[in-house]
Scaffold this active site. Structure first.
Site, PDB file in Angstrom:
ATOM      1  N   GLU A 141      36.402  49.724  19.589  1.00  0.00           N
ATOM      2  CA  GLU A 141      34.938  49.796  19.530  1.00  0.00           C
ATOM      3  C   GLU A 141      34.289  49.322  20.828  1.00  0.00           C
ATOM      4  OE1 GLU A 141      36.627  49.395  15.412  1.00  0.00           O
ATOM      5  OE2 GLU A 141      36.886  48.291  17.298  1.00  0.00           O
ATOM      6  N   SER A 142      34.845  48.290  21.451  1.00  0.00           N
ATOM      7  CA  SER A 142      34.279  47.872  22.737  1.00  0.00           C
ATOM      8  C   SER A 142      34.605  48.884  23.828  1.00  0.00           C
ATOM      9  CB  SER A 142      34.774  46.477  23.129  1.00  0.00           C
ATOM     10  OG  SER A 142      36.178  46.421  23.206  1.00  0.00           O
ATOM     11  N   ASP A 182      49.891  40.836  18.792  1.00  0.00           N
ATOM     12  CA  ASP A 182      49.894  39.437  18.364  1.00  0.00           C
ATOM     13  C   ASP A 182      48.450  39.109  17.985  1.00  0.00           C
ATOM     14  OD1 ASP A 182      50.404  36.790  17.854  1.00  0.00           O
ATOM     15  OD2 ASP A 182      50.528  36.201  19.969  1.00  0.00           O
ATOM     16  N   THR A 231      40.389  66.092  16.698  1.00  0.00           N
ATOM     17  CA  THR A 231      41.022  66.144  18.015  1.00  0.00           C
ATOM     18  C   THR A 231      42.466  66.612  17.862  1.00  0.00           C
ATOM     19  OG1 THR A 231      41.520  63.773  17.852  1.00  0.00           O
ATOM     20  CG2 THR A 231      39.524  64.408  19.040  1.00  0.00           C
ATOM     21  N   GLY A 290      42.980  70.277  22.719  1.00  0.00           N
ATOM     22  CA  GLY A 290      41.536  70.092  22.717  1.00  0.00           C
ATOM     23  C   GLY A 290      40.990  69.629  21.385  1.00  0.00           C
ATOM     24  N   ASP A 331      39.099  56.791  22.633  1.00  0.00           N
ATOM     25  CA  ASP A 331      37.840  56.044  22.675  1.00  0.00           C
ATOM     26  C   ASP A 331      36.919  56.609  23.754  1.00  0.00           C
ATOM     27  OD1 ASP A 331      38.982  54.341  20.750  1.00  0.00           O
ATOM     28  OD2 ASP A 331      39.834  53.064  22.310  1.00  0.00           O
TER      29      ASP A 331
END
Length: 318
Positions: free
Chosen positions: A36-37, A107, A229, A234, A261
């Site tokens: 998400e970041s 981890d 995807t 593609g 992402d």
């Protein structure tokens, strides 16, 4: 109004130099990485006003993540936990050529985010945003993160914020049957779904072509948009009954981690600018191609570079 808010875990990625093994290396490169970041950074680099919500220990490692994300224009909304009672999740990435391949070792057990609750986060940011994004990784981390993910999606829906969800299945976190049940519980709160064709088949038990998968999911769950995807083949998008296809842009792959992402970041950034589905697919594909040329999880690129890829320009920048 914020353009984009994302929610999820960000870890520290530790990597030995290419060709070296974790068991023998004396050096590790440290970078921030989280689905998400990664999307927030990619979109921010392309001009979106992006925020990222999460929970971290108030420690040098937690602050290290925030500092890196801020350096790319992302505004963190972090719940800070006691450093003596929580930790930052980490993952080790060992790059290897064939036949060894690349290996990832997580981890992340008992990371601070596994205890995050909605009232610890600036949920008003979700309600005031134009777009909210999260992934299938986050609800896999704990029952608490699953509940918080649902709560934030509900908050976004009640406020009229567009909600997107990237399936992002991780076999090292849960089995397909458990994941499928959790995903399908969330789907009623999702407007735009991103799903790799492989995960649609293996996790959601969907057969057929990418177009058939998109139609089936949209019909059953009522998504406004489904983007399937297909790796080197593609992507396919279904929106308002129309199908759009997008090829990949050729790229010399230096580091493939974060490519999906980057695709989402480019797609969302273009939609936030008012681009139509074909344009969003082009921006997603071009951003993904550029990501493959850089080390780390993040798509460190610019709108001009994305436009150059789309327009077929390239070569040596003199």
């Amino acid at each position: 109004m914020t353009d984009l808010v994302t929610f999820g875990e960000t870890m520290l990625r530790l990597s030995p130099p290419r060709g070296e093994r974790l068991e023998t290396t004396r050096d590790l490169t440290v970078q921030a990485g989280g689905a998400e970041s990664n999307v927030a950074v990619g979109a921010a680099r392309l001009g979106a006003d992006a925020r990222w919500l999460s929970k971290l220990p108030d420690s040098p490692l937690g602050r290290r993540i925030v500092t890196e994300l801020r350096s790319h224009g992302v505004r963190p909304g972090v719940a800070w936990a006691d450093a003596d009672e929580s930790r930052v999740g980490t993952y080790y990435l060992e790059h290897g050529g064939e036949p060894r391949g690349t290996n990832v070792i997580y981890d992340r057990a008992d990371a601070a985010i596994t205890t995050v609750e909605p009232d610890e986060l600036p949920t008003d940011a979700v309600a005031e945003a134009e777009w909210f994004h999260t992934t299938g990784i986050t609800p896999a981390l704990s029952e608490t993160t699953a509940e918080t993910t649902t709560a934030l999606l509900r908050t976004a829906g009640e406020a009229g914020t567009t909600r997107s969800f990237d399936l992002n299945y991780r076999a090292k976190l849960w089995d397909p049957e458990t994941a499928r049940a959790a995903y399908e519980d969330l789907f009623e709160h999702v407007d735009t779904l991103f799903v790799p064709r492989r995960d649609a088949r293996e996790v959601l038990d969907r057969e057929g072509s990418a177009v058939e998968i998109a139609h089936g999911l949209a019909t059953e769950f009522g998504f406004d948009t489904v983007v399937v995807t297909r790796g080197l083949e593609g992507a396919v998008a279904l929106h308002d009954g129309s199908v759009y296809e997008q090829d990949v842009y050729e790229a010399e792959t230096f580091d493939a981690i974060g490519t999906g992402d980057a695709f989402v970041a480019g797609f969302v950034a273009e939609r936030l600018r008012g681009g139509d589905l074909p344009a969003a697919l082009r921006w997603g594909s071009a951003t993904a191609a550029l990501k493959r040329t850089t080390d780390g999880d993040l798509a460190v690129t610019t709108p001009a570079e994305v436009r150059d890829v789309i327009e077929g320009e390239g070569g040596i920048d003199r």
